[in-house]
Structure formats: C-alpha cells, structure tokens
Design an enzyme around this catalytic site. Structure first.
Site, short mmCIF file in Angstrom:
data_model
loop_
_atom_site.label_atom_id
_atom_site.label_comp_id
_atom_site.label_asym_id
_atom_site.label_seq_id
_atom_site.Cartn_x
_atom_site.Cartn_y
_atom_site.Cartn_z
N GLY A 32 0.80 -1.21 0.00
CA GLY A 32 0.00 0.00 0.00
C GLY A 32 0.84 1.26 0.00
N ASN A 40 4.91 -1.97 8.47
CA ASN A 40 4.04 -3.13 8.42
C ASN A 40 4.17 -4.01 9.66
OD1 ASN A 40 3.16 -4.61 5.22
ND2 ASN A 40 2.89 -2.52 5.91
N ASN A 99 2.87 -10.39 4.32
CA ASN A 99 1.55 -9.76 4.34
C ASN A 99 1.20 -9.28 2.93
OD1 ASN A 99 0.31 -6.56 5.21
ND2 ASN A 99 -0.85 -8.44 5.33
N ARG A 179 2.97 7.44 7.10
CA ARG A 179 2.76 6.78 5.81
C ARG A 179 2.65 7.80 4.68
NH1 ARG A 179 1.27 1.08 5.87
NH2 ARG A 179 0.59 1.40 3.73
N HIS A 254 -7.30 -6.30 6.69
CA HIS A 254 -6.17 -6.80 5.90
C HIS A 254 -4.87 -6.84 6.68
CE1 HIS A 254 -4.41 -7.95 2.13
NE2 HIS A 254 -3.64 -6.89 2.03
N TRP A 255 -4.79 -6.12 7.79
CA TRP A 255 -3.56 -6.05 8.59
C TRP A 255 -3.67 -6.93 9.83
CZ3 TRP A 255 -2.86 0.00 8.58
CH2 TRP A 255 -2.36 0.39 7.33
#
Length: 274
Positions: A32, A40, A99, A179, A254-255
């Site tokens: 991402g 992450n 991941n 980020r 998703h994490w």
C-alpha cells in the site's frame, strides 16, 4: 524505529532491518501507499527478535530502498531480490512471514527455490483467486490508483487505510502522517511500484501446478472482514498447498499482524516453534 542497513543486490540498494539472534525469520511487507517493512511489522519485530534473527526489508519501490523497474514482473522480480538479499547476508534458509504482496512474494520464492524456505506464514496474500467475491476490490483499486486522477493526498490515504482495517478508529494521526510522508517520496510519486506497466499484471500463482507439490508447513491467516483481499481468495491456496493451515481472524481487516498483534505474535510464535 531502529536504524536500518543497506545491501546492494544486482545494482539495487535494499534497505533492511536486522534485529535479534537465532533462526532467521524474514518478514515481507505489503504494497500500500506509504508502506515500509518497519511500518508493516512495527508491532511484531521486537517480539520475534527475542528468539529469532529478524530480517525485514523495504521492498524496492518502497521506503528507503531503490525503485523497482517499471517493466519488472510481479512478484517474480521482488522474489529474486529477496533471494539475492539472503545470499548477500549468507543465509541459506529461513522462515518467512508475508503480508499481502509480501505473502505473494514468499509464495513465489517457495515455488522457484523451495530449498530456501523452511516454513511460511501468509497473511491475506496475493496469488489466489476469489471463489465468489467481486475482484478487484475497492481496496485494490484505491491502492493501484492512489497516485492517479487528482493525485495523492492525506484524505485519499485516510480513505485507503480505513479499508485496510476492521476498526478505522484504531488508526492514529501519527501513523497516517508517517505513511503519507513515505508515500510522497518524489521517487515513488514519479514511479508508483504497483502501477501496471510493461511487466504486466501480477502473476496468478494459483494457476501454478507446483503449488500442489510444495513441501512447506504453511499457515494462512486472513481477516474475516478483509476488504482488500477477500477471504475466499485464500480457499484456492488452502486447497492446493498440501500442508497449509487456514486460520480466520474475526473483527479483522487486511492487517492481521497490526490489528491483532498480540494474538498474531502468539500464534506465529507457536507455529514457528521447533
């Protein structure tokens, strides 16, 4: 954040973290906007560094590493870079945690050089095929198109990260700002690593017949509410990989390693135990 190191692989500088001692555990990030290896796994590295030597790189195209060539195939080129990093560090074999795109890269390494991997943990990995869900998801569309149209912005990043988790309230302004700063690196803005290019779309690993012959103990983890890689995309991988276990995490996007860090750390620690 700990200070990282650099290694040069086939002319590409790769930034990585090397923490702890013991059996080697390679942790591969997702793809991402603003992603880095450390961001992450910021809730996991210290835990595993107590018992393992943790190698956590910034994939080329992200963080402080050099850029990925626009014509480089996905995930094959990244897989070659990671194997090259292991060679440079004198590591013959390691456990892998991946991941999303990182899981797809680990799977590609397992297919091409199975002797380099001991066990695999794959969290919402690419490479599968949804059985009934609409794909690509809105999360994938946002990821790929983040730098297109009106261009990147903090609000667009907030929208993307909200799709990554079950509870957007858990996302802090500090996380978003970190980020966004990483996503706005001029090199990455000019050459987004996930924009489809001459190298084509990501490889459909689920079509590879070698999956059915993989010897590795594999743990597949998936958030039940994953809006980026739908849960049923894991069914094809679970069915084909002979020694795969499939664990679904409730109230999780998703994490997995971030939203349920303590549980993730316990489960993976048990899976990797001798």
């Amino acid at each position: 954040m700990a200070e990282g190191r650099f290694a040069t692989i086939s002319g590409v500088n790769i930034h990585y973290h090397d923490e702890g001692q013991g059996p080697v555990l390679v942790m591969l990030q997702g793809s991402g906007p603003g992603a880095t290896g450390w961001s992450n796994y910021s809730r996991n590295i210290a835990h595993f560094a107590r018992t393992h030597r943790v190698i956590c790189p910034d994939l080329p195209g992200f963080g402080k590493s050099d850029m990925k060539p626009v014509d480089a195939p996905i995930p094959g080129w990244w897989a070659g870079m990671i194997v090259g990093l292991l060679d440079t560090l004198g590591i013959d074999k390691a456990d892998f945690v991946g991941n999303s795109m990182g899981g797809m890269i680990a799977l590609k390494i397992a297919l091409e050089t199975p002797e380099r991997i001991n066990r695999m943990v794959l969290m919402g990995p690419g490479g599968g095929s949804p059985v009934s869900s609409v794909f690509p998801t809105e999360g994938i569309k946002t990821l790929v198109g983040f730098y297109d149209g009106p261009g990147p912005s903090l609000e667009r990043l907030r929208s993307f990260t909200n799709q990554m988790v079950f509870d957007p309230g858990a996302l802090t302004d500090d996380l978003l700002e970190q980020r966004f700063e990483a996503a706005m690196d001029p090199r990455i803005v000019a050459q987004p690593p996930m924009r489809p290019g001459p190298g084509g779309m990501p490889e459909e690993l689920w079509r590879d017949a070698r999956l059915t012959r993989l010897p590795h103990e594999t743990l597949i983890l998936w958030g039940r509410e994953d809006r980026v890689m739908p849960l049923d995309a894991g069914f094809t991988l679970m069915k084909q990989i002979p020694r795969a276990r499939f664990l679904v995490m409730p109230q999780c996007g998703h994490w997995v390693q971030w939203e349920h860090a303590d549980e993730f750390n316990r489960i993976v620690e048990g899976f990797l135990a001798p």
